[in-house]
Design a protein around this motif. Structure first.
Motif, PDB file in Angstrom:
ATOM      1  N   LYS A 403      59.560   7.561 158.113  1.00  0.00           N
ATOM      2  CA  LYS A 403      60.517   7.010 157.282  1.00  0.00           C
ATOM      3  C   LYS A 403      61.860   7.458 157.743  1.00  0.00           C
ATOM      4  O   LYS A 403      62.004   8.510 157.637  1.00  0.00           O
ATOM      5  N   ILE A 404      62.674   6.523 157.640  1.00  0.00           N
ATOM      6  CA  ILE A 404      64.244   6.940 157.664  1.00  0.00           C
ATOM      7  C   ILE A 404      64.683   7.700 156.389  1.00  0.00           C
ATOM      8  O   ILE A 404      64.355   7.418 155.494  1.00  0.00           O
ATOM      9  N   ILE A 405      65.449   8.727 156.671  1.00  0.00           N
ATOM     10  CA  ILE A 405      65.679   9.589 155.429  1.00  0.00           C
ATOM     11  C   ILE A 405      66.906   9.300 155.101  1.00  0.00           C
ATOM     12  O   ILE A 405      67.778   8.594 155.705  1.00  0.00           O
ATOM     13  N   GLU A 406      67.150   9.511 153.686  1.00  0.00           N
ATOM     14  CA  GLU A 406      68.577   9.302 153.246  1.00  0.00           C
ATOM     15  C   GLU A 406      69.394  10.512 153.636  1.00  0.00           C
ATOM     16  O   GLU A 406      69.614  11.381 152.873  1.00  0.00           O
ATOM     17  N   ALA A 407      70.037  10.400 154.729  1.00  0.00           N
ATOM     18  CA  ALA A 407      70.928  11.403 155.176  1.00  0.00           C
ATOM     19  C   ALA A 407      72.216  11.687 154.501  1.00  0.00           C
ATOM     20  O   ALA A 407      73.080  11.575 155.211  1.00  0.00           O
ATOM     21  N   VAL A 408      71.979  12.338 153.359  1.00  0.00           N
ATOM     22  CA  VAL A 408      73.177  12.772 152.552  1.00  0.00           C
ATOM     23  C   VAL A 408      73.920  13.745 153.436  1.00  0.00           C
ATOM     24  O   VAL A 408      73.575  14.538 154.145  1.00  0.00           O
ATOM     25  N   PHE A 409      75.471  13.868 152.959  1.00  0.00           N
ATOM     26  CA  PHE A 409      76.095  14.707 153.870  1.00  0.00           C
ATOM     27  C   PHE A 409      77.164  15.201 152.739  1.00  0.00           C
ATOM     28  O   PHE A 409      77.597  14.330 152.021  1.00  0.00           O
ATOM     29  N   SER A 410      77.980  16.432 153.191  1.00  0.00           N
ATOM     30  CA  SER A 410      79.378  16.613 152.349  1.00  0.00           C
ATOM     31  C   SER A 410      80.084  17.114 153.260  1.00  0.00           C
ATOM     32  O   SER A 410      80.023  17.331 154.525  1.00  0.00           O
ATOM     33  N   SER A 411      81.206  17.321 152.864  1.00  0.00           N
ATOM     34  CA  SER A 411      82.582  17.640 153.775  1.00  0.00           C
ATOM     35  C   SER A 411      82.248  19.124 154.145  1.00  0.00           C
ATOM     36  O   SER A 411      82.412  19.243 155.620  1.00  0.00           O
ATOM     37  N   ASN A 412      81.832  20.117 153.309  1.00  0.00           N
ATOM     38  CA  ASN A 412      81.807  21.501 153.777  1.00  0.00           C
ATOM     39  C   ASN A 412      80.910  22.131 152.872  1.00  0.00           C
ATOM     40  O   ASN A 412      80.918  22.140 151.547  1.00  0.00           O
ATOM     41  N   ALA A 413      79.770  22.860 153.570  1.00  0.00           N
ATOM     42  CA  ALA A 413      78.720  23.573 152.874  1.00  0.00           C
ATOM     43  C   ALA A 413      79.324  24.978 152.442  1.00  0.00           C
ATOM     44  O   ALA A 413      78.367  25.731 151.721  1.00  0.00           O
ATOM     45  N   GLY A 414      80.502  25.451 152.756  1.00  0.00           N
ATOM     46  CA  GLY A 414      81.040  26.769 152.431  1.00  0.00           C
ATOM     47  C   GLY A 414      80.008  27.925 153.157  1.00  0.00           C
ATOM     48  O   GLY A 414      79.934  28.913 152.503  1.00  0.00           O
ATOM     49  N   GLY A 415      79.479  27.658 154.166  1.00  0.00           N
ATOM     50  CA  GLY A 415      78.939  28.768 154.790  1.00  0.00           C
ATOM     51  C   GLY A 415      77.416  28.654 154.975  1.00  0.00           C
ATOM     52  O   GLY A 415      76.816  29.130 155.684  1.00  0.00           O
ATOM     53  N   GLN A 416      76.906  27.912 154.050  1.00  0.00           N
ATOM     54  CA  GLN A 416      75.379  27.774 153.603  1.00  0.00           C
ATOM     55  C   GLN A 416      75.376  26.387 153.113  1.00  0.00           C
ATOM     56  O   GLN A 416      75.703  26.302 152.013  1.00  0.00           O
ATOM     57  N   THR A 417      74.221  25.871 153.362  1.00  0.00           N
ATOM     58  CA  THR A 417      74.183  24.591 152.753  1.00  0.00           C
ATOM     59  C   THR A 417      73.218  24.604 151.685  1.00  0.00           C
ATOM     60  O   THR A 417      72.695  25.847 151.430  1.00  0.00           O
ATOM     61  N   ALA A 418      73.267  23.728 150.621  1.00  0.00           N
ATOM     62  CA  ALA A 418      72.524  23.710 149.467  1.00  0.00           C
ATOM     63  C   ALA A 418      71.163  23.572 149.375  1.00  0.00           C
ATOM     64  O   ALA A 418      70.690  22.797 150.308  1.00  0.00           O
ATOM     65  N   HIS A 419      70.425  24.194 148.519  1.00  0.00           N
ATOM     66  CA  HIS A 419      68.970  24.012 148.443  1.00  0.00           C
ATOM     67  C   HIS A 419      68.794  22.694 147.472  1.00  0.00           C
ATOM     68  O   HIS A 419      69.561  22.829 146.653  1.00  0.00           O
ATOM     69  N   PRO A 420      67.827  21.825 147.611  1.00  0.00           N
ATOM     70  CA  PRO A 420      67.726  20.764 146.547  1.00  0.00           C
ATOM     71  C   PRO A 420      67.711  21.166 145.341  1.00  0.00           C
ATOM     72  O   PRO A 420      68.159  20.354 144.198  1.00  0.00           O
ATOM     73  N   SER A 421      67.294  22.307 144.925  1.00  0.00           N
ATOM     74  CA  SER A 421      66.901  22.752 143.652  1.00  0.00           C
ATOM     75  C   SER A 421      68.481  23.082 142.767  1.00  0.00           C
ATOM     76  O   SER A 421      68.785  22.940 141.799  1.00  0.00           O
ATOM     77  N   GLU A 422      69.345  23.264 143.810  1.00  0.00           N
ATOM     78  CA  GLU A 422      70.748  23.443 143.540  1.00  0.00           C
ATOM     79  C   GLU A 422      71.666  22.020 143.153  1.00  0.00           C
ATOM     80  O   GLU A 422      72.704  22.308 142.726  1.00  0.00           O
ATOM     81  N   VAL A 423      71.193  21.147 143.638  1.00  0.00           N
ATOM     82  CA  VAL A 423      71.933  19.833 143.220  1.00  0.00           C
ATOM     83  C   VAL A 423      71.081  18.976 142.509  1.00  0.00           C
ATOM     84  O   VAL A 423      71.646  18.389 141.273  1.00  0.00           O
ATOM     85  N   TRP A 424      69.600  18.470 142.830  1.00  0.00           N
ATOM     86  CA  TRP A 424      69.207  17.506 141.992  1.00  0.00           C
ATOM     87  C   TRP A 424      67.860  18.099 141.409  1.00  0.00           C
ATOM     88  O   TRP A 424      66.791  17.514 140.981  1.00  0.00           O
ATOM     89  N   ASN A 425      67.479  19.303 141.342  1.00  0.00           N
ATOM     90  CA  ASN A 425      66.236  20.030 140.956  1.00  0.00           C
ATOM     91  C   ASN A 425      65.116  19.938 141.973  1.00  0.00           C
ATOM     92  O   ASN A 425      64.228  20.130 141.358  1.00  0.00           O
ATOM     93  N   GLY A 426      65.397  19.434 143.058  1.00  0.00           N
ATOM     94  CA  GLY A 426      64.008  19.021 143.822  1.00  0.00           C
ATOM     95  C   GLY A 426      63.816  20.104 144.746  1.00  0.00           C
ATOM     96  O   GLY A 426      64.362  21.326 144.742  1.00  0.00           O
ATOM     97  N   GLY A 427      62.732  19.984 145.459  1.00  0.00           N
ATOM     98  CA  GLY A 427      62.082  21.129 146.308  1.00  0.00           C
ATOM     99  C   GLY A 427      62.707  21.099 147.721  1.00  0.00           C
ATOM    100  O   GLY A 427      63.255  19.815 147.981  1.00  0.00           O
ATOM    101  N   ALA A 428      62.192  21.698 148.745  1.00  0.00           N
ATOM    102  CA  ALA A 428      62.807  21.778 149.779  1.00  0.00           C
ATOM    103  C   ALA A 428      61.912  20.731 150.610  1.00  0.00           C
ATOM    104  O   ALA A 428      60.969  20.161 150.203  1.00  0.00           O
ATOM    105  N   GLY A 429      62.347  20.607 152.156  1.00  0.00           N
ATOM    106  CA  GLY A 429      61.543  19.549 152.953  1.00  0.00           C
ATOM    107  C   GLY A 429      62.779  19.285 154.014  1.00  0.00           C
ATOM    108  O   GLY A 429      62.692  20.238 154.758  1.00  0.00           O
ATOM    109  N   VAL A 430      62.935  18.136 154.048  1.00  0.00           N
ATOM    110  CA  VAL A 430      64.139  17.860 155.007  1.00  0.00           C
ATOM    111  C   VAL A 430      65.294  18.450 154.815  1.00  0.00           C
ATOM    112  O   VAL A 430      66.027  18.817 155.487  1.00  0.00           O
ATOM    113  N   PHE A 431      65.543  18.609 153.398  1.00  0.00           N
ATOM    114  CA  PHE A 431      66.828  19.396 152.998  1.00  0.00           C
ATOM    115  C   PHE A 431      66.406  20.743 152.600  1.00  0.00           C
ATOM    116  O   PHE A 431      65.432  20.817 151.644  1.00  0.00           O
ATOM    117  N   THR A 432      67.024  21.622 153.126  1.00  0.00           N
ATOM    118  CA  THR A 432      66.922  23.030 152.496  1.00  0.00           C
ATOM    119  C   THR A 432      68.424  23.930 152.910  1.00  0.00           C
ATOM    120  O   THR A 432      69.031  23.285 153.710  1.00  0.00           O
TER     121      THR A 432
END
Length: 700
Positions: A403-432
């Motif tokens: 399936k096509i993923i919801e390829a979310v993005f942001s301007s700058n991760a500050g050196g390390q991208t967020a884990h889903p639990s830090e944004v929408w309380n979700g688990g890892a997978g495509v996003f970690t």
């Protein structure tokens, strides 16, 4: 450059009839084209982009008028099969409903003066022009209003504001209840019926029907607000025009054709005006290669076609455009065209994937034109380099699990991208959370700022090109500086903010102590504040699931996620819990990210020889041990130094500074991180696979 995540996600005569007929003939031609709701694209795939719509909590951006403009031939198309050809210039659209008819006059100056006065109020004016006995008449309205009662309340306000121009006229409520004099296959037939009514002194309008069979036009009479008023009007008209059979307009969708005179309140400037009527009403404005300008959307020009309808009582405008052409603008609005080609390709594939994954999220549209989806600013955002990147990746999307993923993005991760639990309380997978070292590219070439302490006790920041370093130092070894120009601004944070007053000014010869040197606040590293307790209490209200204290004496991050982002912030020892951790950005005054530390300017922590810590405040001073004994610090500010030599000023009053990294939620692709990786030679597929785990890039 960052998208928010949706979680879970009068009286008229025959003469005027002839004038209208000539005008309409110039504007309207009848065709037999059956209109599609979709624009033609080079690959047949289109996307629907909502600009104005009232979709409740999902999306709400409304306007009482929509003004479209084209430099070439264009047209309005209806489901009834009519094709209304438009000359170059502007046309306006409004929604039918309750209005206040303010006045009707032959004096344009009086009408425009009243309109100008009303423009500054909540009762927005709408000025039409028509002709009676060969003389121009101007009709001024305000509205729309959601209910008859609200329109009634507006009558008093309008009468008070425009009293000098009313000349004895009394504003009155009008509505959308009308009578039909019949339907017709052409504008000419409709005009003939209208002329008959005008000769009896009855007001009537030609209407372009938006649905139904081959009968594309109608003539409607009146603008009653109640059924009783409509019944009275029917009897009056039929008495004046024997043989005319009128019936109430019910469940009919149409465009009422009028002439707008309100494009300028200083000089008469007219344009065709179409009032869209009916809950199921929908019209399409077909553009040309020059695009369609939307005046109310910052006068931006867009490719494709425009769909106009009424949703929840308000005008709705949707741009229907070929997907790849949409991406020309969206990618150009999201990242800098000067970036490496591989970084532009990264954004193209991510933006395409995100857009296609949305489905019918916004009911009447797939996406919106703001960063709630992804930025979309029309042709003005396009660039040859961006277009090349979109074309080079045409059809490519990111998939996971087929399936096509919801390829979310942001301007700058500050050196390390967020884990889903830090944004929408979700688990890892495509996003970690992954390392995003390329984010530092955001501060390349930026000025250095000096964090200084003035003799007044005020601390702030001065940009390096305004600083002159002195040879003298403090007893603690801290450098001293002065400035090179009169009235040099001392800023609250290391960034020029034109809307924020400086905290102080310095002149040459004045000295300040250097506390630190920092990079100019940017997408990678930033400083925000100082915020007072009252400011933070106000900002937190309504955004936390816990009660907010009346005053904040301590504020700290007490839980962090895998990437170091704040999961819990505590005020006075009480957790200020939020539904989603990323909400802390808005809850704490609009911070760029949740990857931050908090510094109270009026307090500091001391580590004793016994290993215990104690919190101290600037208002109590500090015990100082020197060769002459023990004393208490005095002065406007206390400078404390950490074990590693870092200095900061402790003020008499407590405020809070936020020192952080990154811009946006940090989940998925970091745009600046992709730019940094491209600078290092990585290609777009490698970059995408770094940020989206367990994913593949395929061509659909």
């Amino acid at each position: 450059m960052e998208r928010s995540l949706i979680v879970g996600k009068a009286i008229r005569t025959k003469k005027w009839s002839r004038r209208l007929k000539v005008l309409a003939a110039a504007l309207l031609t009848v065709g037999c084209l059956q209109v599609s709701a979709y624009a033609a694209g080079n690959d047949g795939q289109t996307i629907r982009v909502a600009m104005f719509a009232n979709l409740g909590s999902t999306y709400k951006s409304t306007t009482p008028l929509i003004t479209l403009e084209s430099t070439g031939q264009w047209s309005i198309q209806s489901g009834s099969g009519a094709n209304v050809s438009l000359p170059a210039g502007q046309v306006r659209f409004s929604a039918d409903g309750f209005r206040v008819k303010v006045l009707e006059t032959a004096d344009f100056k009086a009408a425009s003066a009243a309109a100008k006065l009303l423009q500054a109020t909540a009762d927005k004016p709408l000025l039409f022009t028509t002709s009676v006995n060969g003389n121009a008449i101007y009709q001024l309205y305000t509205g729309n209003y959601a209910t008859e009662a609200l329109a009634g309340q507006a009558v008093t306000r309008v009468q008070k504001v425009a009293a000098a121009q009313l000349a004895g006229q009394k504003p009155a409520v009008t509505g959308s209840k009308r009578l039909s004099a019949g339907t017709y296959g052409s504008i000419q037939e409709a005009e003939a019926a209208q002329a008959s009514l005008l000769s009896t002194g009855v007001s009537a309008y030609p209407v372009l029907l938006l649905s139904g069979g081959s009968q594309a036009y109608a003539v409607w009479v009146g603008e009653a607000s109640t059924d009783a008023e409509l019944s009275t009007l029917k009897k009056s008209v039929e008495a004046k025009a024997p043989g005319v059979s009128l019936s109430p307009v019910k469940n009919s969708a149409g465009l009422i054709i009028r002439q707008d005179a309100g494009l300028s309140t200083d000089a008469l400037k007219t344009a065709p005006h179409y009032t869209i009527a009916g809950t199921e009403a929908k019209a399409w404005v077909k553009g040309n290669s020059n695009g369609i300008k939307v005046v109310e959307r910052s006068q931006r020009t867009y490719r494709g076609d425009m769909e106009i309808s009424i949703v929840s009582g308000d005008l709705a405008l949707v741009n229907v455009v070929p997907l790849e052409q949409y991406l020309y603008s969206a990618v150009g609005a999201e990242v800098y065209s000067s970036w490496p080609a591989e970084a532009l390709k990264v954004q193209a594939v991510a933006a395409r994937s995100y857009a296609l994954q949305q489905g019918e999220r916004f009911k009447i549209a797939n996406v919106v034109d703001t960063t709630l989806s992804q930025a979309y600013n029309g042709i003005g955002s396009e660039n040859d380099k961006v277009t090349s990147a979109v074309d080079a990746t045409a059809g490519e999307v990111i998939k996971s699990g087929g399936k096509i993923i919801e390829a979310v993005f942001s301007s700058n991760a500050g050196g390390q991208t967020a884990h889903p639990s830090e944004v929408w309380n979700g688990g890892a997978g495509v996003f970690t959370n992954v390392v995003s070292s390329g984010d530092t590219s955001a501060q390349a070439g930026l000025h250095t700022w000096y964090h200084v302490l003035l003799s007044s006790g005020v601390s702030g920041y001065i940009r390096e090109d305004n600083i002159k370093e002195l040879t003298t130092k403090t007893n603690a070894g801290l450098a001293k500086v002065t400035v090179t120009a009169q009235n040099t601004n001392v800023r609250a944070i290391p960034l020029i903010q034109s809307t924020v007053e400086p905290v102080a000014k310095m002149n040459p010869g004045n000295e300040a102590v250097v506390l630190a040197k920092v990079a100019q606040s940017n997408d990678y590293a930033w400083v925000r504040g100082p915020f007072t307790s009252a400011q933070l209490v106000k900002s937190l209200q309504g955004k936390t699931t816990a009660s907010v204290p009346a005053s904040i004496s301590t504020l700290e991050v007490t839980k962090r996620g895998p990437s170091g982002r704040a999961l819990e912030v505590t005020a006075n020892g009480q957790a200020m819990t939020v539904k989603y951790a990323d909400t802390y950005r808005s809850a704490l005054g609009g911070l760029p990210s949740t990857l931050f530390d908090i510094a109270g300017t009026g307090s500091y922590t001391v580590l004793g020889a016994d290993g215990k810590t104690a919190s101290k405040t600037g208002s109590n001073g500090a015990s100082v041990l020197s060769s002459s004994g023990t004393g208490t610090s005095s002065g406007n500010a206390l400078v404390v130094m950490s074990g590693d030599g870092q200095a900061r000023a402790v003020t008499q009053g407590q405020t809070y500074m936020f020192i952080g990294q990154g811009n946006g939620h940090g989940l998925g692709l970091s745009q600046w991180g992709a730019k940094g990786m491209a600078d290092e030679g990585y290609d777009y597929q490698a970059i995408l696979k770094h940020y989206y785990q367990n994913a593949t890039i395929v061509k659909e």
